[in-house]
Design a protein around this motif. Sequence first.
Motif, PDB file in Angstrom:
ATOM      1  N   TYR A   1      16.851  31.645  31.202  1.00 21.12           N
ATOM      2  CA  TYR A   1      15.733  31.769  32.137  1.00 21.12           C
ATOM      3  C   TYR A   1      15.381  30.417  32.745  1.00 21.12           C
ATOM      4  N   LEU A   2      15.313  29.374  31.915  1.00 18.52           N
ATOM      5  CA  LEU A   2      14.967  28.047  32.432  1.00 18.52           C
ATOM      6  C   LEU A   2      16.033  27.536  33.396  1.00 18.52           C
ATOM      7  N   GLN A   3      17.288  27.782  33.076  1.00 14.11           N
ATOM      8  CA  GLN A   3      18.358  27.339  33.969  1.00 14.11           C
ATOM      9  C   GLN A   3      18.272  28.064  35.317  1.00 14.11           C
ATOM     10  N   ALA A   4      18.017  29.372  35.291  1.00 10.91           N
ATOM     11  CA  ALA A   4      17.862  30.116  36.539  1.00 10.91           C
ATOM     12  C   ALA A   4      16.631  29.660  37.300  1.00 10.91           C
ATOM     13  N   LEU A   5      15.568  29.324  36.591  1.00  9.21           N
ATOM     14  CA  LEU A   5      14.342  28.850  37.243  1.00  9.21           C
ATOM     15  C   LEU A   5      14.593  27.537  37.970  1.00  9.21           C
ATOM     16  N   VAL A   6      15.328  26.606  37.319  1.00  7.93           N
ATOM     17  CA  VAL A   6      15.646  25.321  37.960  1.00  7.93           C
ATOM     18  C   VAL A   6      16.501  25.549  39.204  1.00  7.93           C
ATOM     19  N   GLN A   7      17.487  26.410  39.109  1.00  6.44           N
ATOM     20  CA  GLN A   7      18.356  26.680  40.248  1.00  6.44           C
ATOM     21  C   GLN A   7      17.582  27.292  41.404  1.00  6.44           C
TER      22      GLN A   7
ATOM     23  N   GLN B   1      15.483  24.577  43.069  1.00 11.27           N
ATOM     24  CA  GLN B   1      16.334  23.708  43.878  1.00 11.27           C
ATOM     25  C   GLN B   1      16.709  24.389  45.194  1.00 11.27           C
ATOM     26  N   HIS B   2      17.019  25.660  45.112  1.00 11.28           N
ATOM     27  CA  HIS B   2      17.392  26.381  46.322  1.00 11.28           C
ATOM     28  C   HIS B   2      16.217  26.454  47.294  1.00 11.28           C
ATOM     29  N   ALA B   3      15.013  26.744  46.783  1.00  8.86           N
ATOM     30  CA  ALA B   3      13.834  26.823  47.644  1.00  8.86           C
ATOM     31  C   ALA B   3      13.556  25.478  48.313  1.00  8.86           C
ATOM     32  N   THR B   4      13.682  24.387  47.534  1.00 10.33           N
ATOM     33  CA  THR B   4      13.452  23.062  48.107  1.00 10.33           C
ATOM     34  C   THR B   4      14.495  22.721  49.164  1.00 10.33           C
TER      35      THR B   4
END
Length: 587
Positions: free
Chosen positions: A512-518, A521-524
């Motif tokens: 979950y944390l890895q998907a949250l970081v990705q 990053q995509h939104a930014t």
Amino acid sequence: MQPSTEELRFLLKWAFGDVEASRSRVAAFGLLKAAIARRLVVPEVYDLMERVQELMIKSHEPSVRQQCSGILLQYILDYPLGAKRLQHHLQFLITNLSFEHESGRQASVDTMKALILRFPEPLVEEWAPVFFMALVARLVNDPSVACRVMHEQALKTLLQRAGAALADRLAAFCMQWLSGEDARMARAAAQVTGVFAEVEGARFGRRVPGLLQILVPALERAAQEEDAGVETSDELSTFSSWQVPYFCLTLLEKAAHLAPKQVSFSAAQSLWLVLPALLSHAHLWVRKAALRLLCLGMSSPALGGSLLQHPKASPGRLALLSYQQMEVSSADEALLELAARSAALLAPLLYDTDLAAGRVPAAQGNGNLGLATSDSNMEAAEHATAAAEEAEDRDAAEDQAAAASQDAALTLHGMVRRVARTAGETSWVRQGARLAALRLLAALALRLKQERGAPALLPYLPAMMLPLVRQDERSHNRPNLDAALPAHLAEADALGREIMAQLKAAAGDEAYLQALVQAKQHATAMRRLRRKQQASEKLADPELASQRRARKLQRRGEGQKKKREELKRQRSTGLAVKNRRDKRVKS
């Protein structure tokens, strides 16, 4: 000492001299009941019953109508009546089923229902066809919903009292109407046959094969007319265009619950294959009925496998049609819920198809969203984000062209991307679709984990997280307000937090944390890329940039106008809706 017959005749005349305004109305009705119970055969009783039945229909007082109904019921059941006089009173009830005032129609059908319930069998057999025709006519023509419900209840009572031979006779009328060319009669027959199904239960299965031979061609004609774009200008065309297929579908839905073997894929293949075409019907009721029936078929272990193996009802095709229901601007909550349920049912099958074809994205990799794993390599993230944005544009173009194509289908990844795009909607008028898409994301995740295990969820988790991350950022960037949030924003925020918690429980903390970081990053990267594109457009083509901004402002104005109209509509229906700007708290 009991009064003589002459004295009773005088009392009846005197008591009912001005019964509408009489303060001793209770005594007058009591006296008439006693005379009927005693079976006092005098002309005054017959004459007074004419007034009683008129009062039962025309009186404005519910208590008077109720007392008159009870007296008339006692009179018809217990008092010595000839065949002609009985026919006169029953015909009076039938005629007043179409009385101009709703209260009179309700009194008439309520009395008729009580008579049907208490009539001896010979009278039921004799009068059932007459009552049946009258009730069917009012069931489909009465403007009052309450009256239509009462007519349906009276029909159920009549069919419960009818024997097998009589029920077959009445059902034969419906079959004849269904196979005729009159759309009104076909609609009435489909609705009344549904009442047969509710009354007969499992015994209704013996009628299903004959019904399929009539109903399926009617549905196929409706689908062909919809594909040809046949316009409906008059009332008869309206009956034919949506009411006939709608009531046929609701009847088949009841049949599928009561007699699943008679509507299996092998026994009714043409029925199940016409349902996808009806998901593009112009009327939402037809779409909802077809989608309910499809969900019932897909959730059936005996039927779902055979149905979904056919090219016309492949999981990818049905997934695209289900998603398109969420894109309908006039979709209501029921249609959105059905579309989400259908898509969730199809998710494991879509995953199996994609896995066999090698289309499943790499789990937690950069292929599914185009995300960079390092914050320092933002340029690579922007390039990957541009590719993802182009893919979204292709999705939108495919969605527009898919309605005309019978072969268009979705992969699971394509469906997740499209649902995530709908879940990221910020337009106020699209809040229903947005909330339905958010719930669908949670349902997809839960379904994939339950049916195929947690590894099947991980490749799609970053795409599911993207709209939730953007919503969470908007809620944190929203300034403090001294008033409560609007209802739709508060509901979306609460639902987003709940879904993020569900995804975390389903995928595990690390994934979950890895998907949250990705997703972050995509939104930014997406924001940075769009700022660069806007700046480049202003320099390269200022006029085009100005036109785009004008269109954006126009869309915003149209959205605000629709919001004001919706708030006005809600106020007119009595809902307590506030329309005040939230005051910002100065720090």
